[in-house]
Design an enzyme around this catalytic site. Structure first.
Site, PDB file in Angstrom:
ATOM      1  N   GLY A 169       0.814  -1.227   0.000  1.00 27.73           N
ATOM      2  CA  GLY A 169       0.000   0.000   0.000  1.00 27.73           C
ATOM      3  C   GLY A 169       0.838   1.263   0.000  1.00 27.73           C
ATOM      4  O   GLY A 169       0.476   2.261  -0.647  1.00 27.73           O
ATOM      5  N   ASN A 170       1.988   1.241   0.703  1.00 21.12           N
ATOM      6  CA  ASN A 170       2.800   2.465   0.811  1.00 21.12           C
ATOM      7  C   ASN A 170       3.461   2.858  -0.509  1.00 21.12           C
ATOM      8  O   ASN A 170       3.946   3.970  -0.638  1.00 21.12           O
ATOM      9  CB  ASN A 170       3.869   2.305   1.908  1.00 21.12           C
ATOM     10  N   LYS A 176     -12.705 -10.496   5.538  1.00 16.28           N
ATOM     11  CA  LYS A 176     -11.976  -9.299   5.108  1.00 16.28           C
ATOM     12  C   LYS A 176     -12.898  -8.078   5.151  1.00 16.28           C
ATOM     13  O   LYS A 176     -13.844  -7.970   4.365  1.00 16.28           O
ATOM     14  CB  LYS A 176     -11.470  -9.540   3.680  1.00 16.28           C
ATOM     15  N   LYS A 219      -3.248  -9.951  -2.018  1.00 17.65           N
ATOM     16  CA  LYS A 219      -2.293  -9.647  -3.092  1.00 17.65           C
ATOM     17  C   LYS A 219      -0.968 -10.395  -2.925  1.00 17.65           C
ATOM     18  O   LYS A 219      -0.315 -10.728  -3.916  1.00 17.65           O
ATOM     19  CB  LYS A 219      -2.058  -8.138  -3.224  1.00 17.65           C
ATOM     20  N   LYS A 240       2.314 -12.222   3.779  1.00 19.50           N
ATOM     21  CA  LYS A 240       3.616 -12.106   3.089  1.00 19.50           C
ATOM     22  C   LYS A 240       4.481 -13.316   3.413  1.00 19.50           C
ATOM     23  O   LYS A 240       5.135 -13.884   2.534  1.00 19.50           O
ATOM     24  CB  LYS A 240       4.346 -10.828   3.529  1.00 19.50           C
TER      25      LYS A 240
HETATM   26  P1  ADP Z   1       1.340  -3.902   2.627  1.00 22.99           P
HETATM   27  O1  ADP Z   1       0.438  -2.796   2.211  1.00 22.99           O
HETATM   28  O2  ADP Z   1       2.740  -3.715   2.157  1.00 22.99           O
HETATM   29  O3  ADP Z   1       0.771  -5.265   2.337  1.00 22.99           O
HETATM   30  P2  ADP Z   1       0.748  -4.410   5.453  1.00 22.99           P
HETATM   31  O4  ADP Z   1       0.351  -3.287   6.371  1.00 22.99           O
HETATM   32  O5  ADP Z   1      -0.309  -5.355   5.018  1.00 22.99           O
HETATM   33  O6  ADP Z   1       1.506  -3.731   4.225  1.00 22.99           O
HETATM   34  O7  ADP Z   1       1.933  -5.251   6.132  1.00 22.99           O
HETATM   35  C1  ADP Z   1       3.102  -4.602   6.640  1.00 22.99           C
HETATM   36  C2  ADP Z   1       2.937  -4.356   8.127  1.00 22.99           C
HETATM   37  O8  ADP Z   1       2.967  -5.602   8.845  1.00 22.99           O
HETATM   38  C3  ADP Z   1       4.030  -3.570   8.805  1.00 22.99           C
HETATM   39  O9  ADP Z   1       3.841  -2.174   8.651  1.00 22.99           O
HETATM   40  C4  ADP Z   1       3.911  -4.015  10.271  1.00 22.99           C
HETATM   41  O10 ADP Z   1       3.170  -3.063  11.003  1.00 22.99           O
HETATM   42  C5  ADP Z   1       3.088  -5.281  10.228  1.00 22.99           C
HETATM   43  N1  ADP Z   1       3.641  -6.442  10.906  1.00 22.99           N
HETATM   44  C6  ADP Z   1       2.914  -7.343  11.583  1.00 22.99           C
HETATM   45  N2  ADP Z   1       3.662  -8.325  12.081  1.00 22.99           N
HETATM   46  C7  ADP Z   1       4.942  -8.042  11.713  1.00 22.99           C
HETATM   47  C8  ADP Z   1       6.187  -8.709  11.920  1.00 22.99           C
HETATM   48  N3  ADP Z   1       6.270  -9.851  12.601  1.00 22.99           N
HETATM   49  N4  ADP Z   1       7.289  -8.155  11.380  1.00 22.99           N
HETATM   50  C9  ADP Z   1       7.214  -7.011  10.671  1.00 22.99           C
HETATM   51  N5  ADP Z   1       6.064  -6.326  10.451  1.00 22.99           N
HETATM   52  C10 ADP Z   1       4.926  -6.849  10.952  1.00 22.99           C
HETATM   53 MG    MG Z   2      -1.061  -6.076   3.242  1.00 27.17          MG
END
Ligand code: ADP
Ligand code: MG
Length: 327
Positions: free
Chosen positions: A10-11, A128, A213, A275
């Site tokens: 998203g960023n 979701k 995604k 992820k």
């Molecule tokens: P994207 O839009 O890139 O999919 P998400 O917000 O879905 O981003 O996922 C990234 C976020 O996951 C990070 O900003 C962090 O706050 C969160 N997060 C949760 N658990 C963890 C972890 N174990 N290690 C790192 N980040 C984590």
């Molecule tokens: Mg995400």
């Protein structure tokens, strides 16, 4: 060429705290595409995919507010629309960055369908949350009128929830391959792809669901036989004990180790969880692959192993360092 699937978080499109105006989104995509152009310049063959949560959320708000004026469109149309808009922004930005570097390549966005199963267990348990928050009363009215499922989401009210079924096939894979073969840099499978199910007569039908995604990116990378899956997000590493004083980054980790940490509960289900699952799925399907989870602004260093969390096949022998559950 070394084929890489890059999944943008998203960023890459809207920064934390922004409203997400068109200008803001394009400016973010411009920065993102400088990173991507560096990869192209370094000789990698890129297939780009991306999230679309906030953009679909905005379309759903428009659906609701304009309901009496123009007919609301289905959720899978919203996915298609955001694939086009985000792909357009990437074409604009990456096209320019490549031109600046004297690289003659076209950037092409494919409206991409992803197949899900009609018997996926997710259909029984929509999880979701999407779109507007409403008070309980209004949410119940909408449920009665439309058959949608809404659930309480804490102090902000109720929100629609939809299933997030597992992606099983990239329906438009061949078209993606043709575009790649023509030399194009392809943007595909945005927002996890437009969810479709296959009817017995062979027809594909759009369904009201969203596909994760990251999981779709893993499938895309598998189907395209990419050598690496690069998941770019807003943190530099996957962390153990995330958000606690004992938090520590994972730098190199084998699939088995990562599975072990996953089972210990280190990765939040709506964010890092998918992820990590995507990395595990992709790397464990074939012993020569690698997945990287890293910060967007270090794309090339991450791809070349200098930072980020590098997820390696098990034949890369390593030692398990922690086994304690997160506090
Ligand atoms: P994207 O839009 O890139 O999919 P998400 O917000 O879905 O981003 O996922 C990234 C976020 O996951 C990070 O900003 C962090 O706050 C969160 N997060 C949760 N658990 C963890 C972890 N174990 N290690 C790192 N980040 C984590
Ligand atoms: Mg995400």
């Amino acid at each position: 060429m070394r084929r890489i699937v890059v999944a943008l978080g998203g960023n890459a499109i809207i920064q934390a705290g922004q409203r997400g105006t068109a200008d803001e989104q394009q400016a973010n995509v411009d920065l993102t595409c400088r990173q991507l152009a560096e990869l192209v310049a370094a000789g990698y063959e890129l297939i780009i995919t991306h999230g679309n949560g906030p953009q679909v959320g905005n379309l759903l708000v428009k659906n609701e507010l304009a309901r009496e004026v123009v007919p609301p469109v289905p959720l899978h149309w919203c996915v298609a629309q955001t694939q086009a808009t985000i792909g357009f922004m990437i074409q604009q930005a990456l096209g320019f960055e490549l031109q600046q570097r004297g690289i003659q390549r076209s950037v092409a966005t494919l409206v991409t369908r992803t197949e899900v199963r009609p018997d996926d267990p997710a259909w029984q348990d929509p999880t979701k949350p999407i779109g507007l928050y409403y008070p309980e009363e209004r949410a119940r009215e909408i449920m009665a009128a439309t058959g949608q499922v809404w659930k309480p989401q804490g102090s902000r009210g109720w929100r629609r929830v939809v299933p997030s079924p597992d992606p099983v096939a990239i329906v438009d894979r061949e078209a993606i391959e043709l575009l790649i073969a023509s030399g194009a840099i392809v943007v595909a499978c945005g927002g996890g792809g437009i969810p479709v199910i296959r009817r017995p007569d062979g027809r594909y039908e759009g369904v009201e669901a969203v596909i994760d995604k990251d999981l779709a990116a893993a499938l895309l990378a598998h189907e395209l036989r990419a050598e690496a899956l690069l998941i770019l997000t807003d943190v530099p590493n996957v962390m153990l004990f995330y958000g606690t004083p004992s938090a520590r980054p994972l730098q190199q980790v084998t699939v088995s180790e990562l599975r072990h940490y996953q089972a210990e509960g280190h990765f939040a289900s709506g964010s890092m969880g998918p992820k990590v699952e995507a990395a595990i799925r992709f790397v464990s399907q074939d012993g020569h692959r690698r997945a990287i989870i890293a910060a967007l602004d270090h794309a090339r260093d991450a791809l070349e192993g200098r930072c980020g969390t590098q997820v390696l096949p098990d034949n890369e022998l390593r030692r398990v360092i922690t086994t304690a559950p997160p506090s």
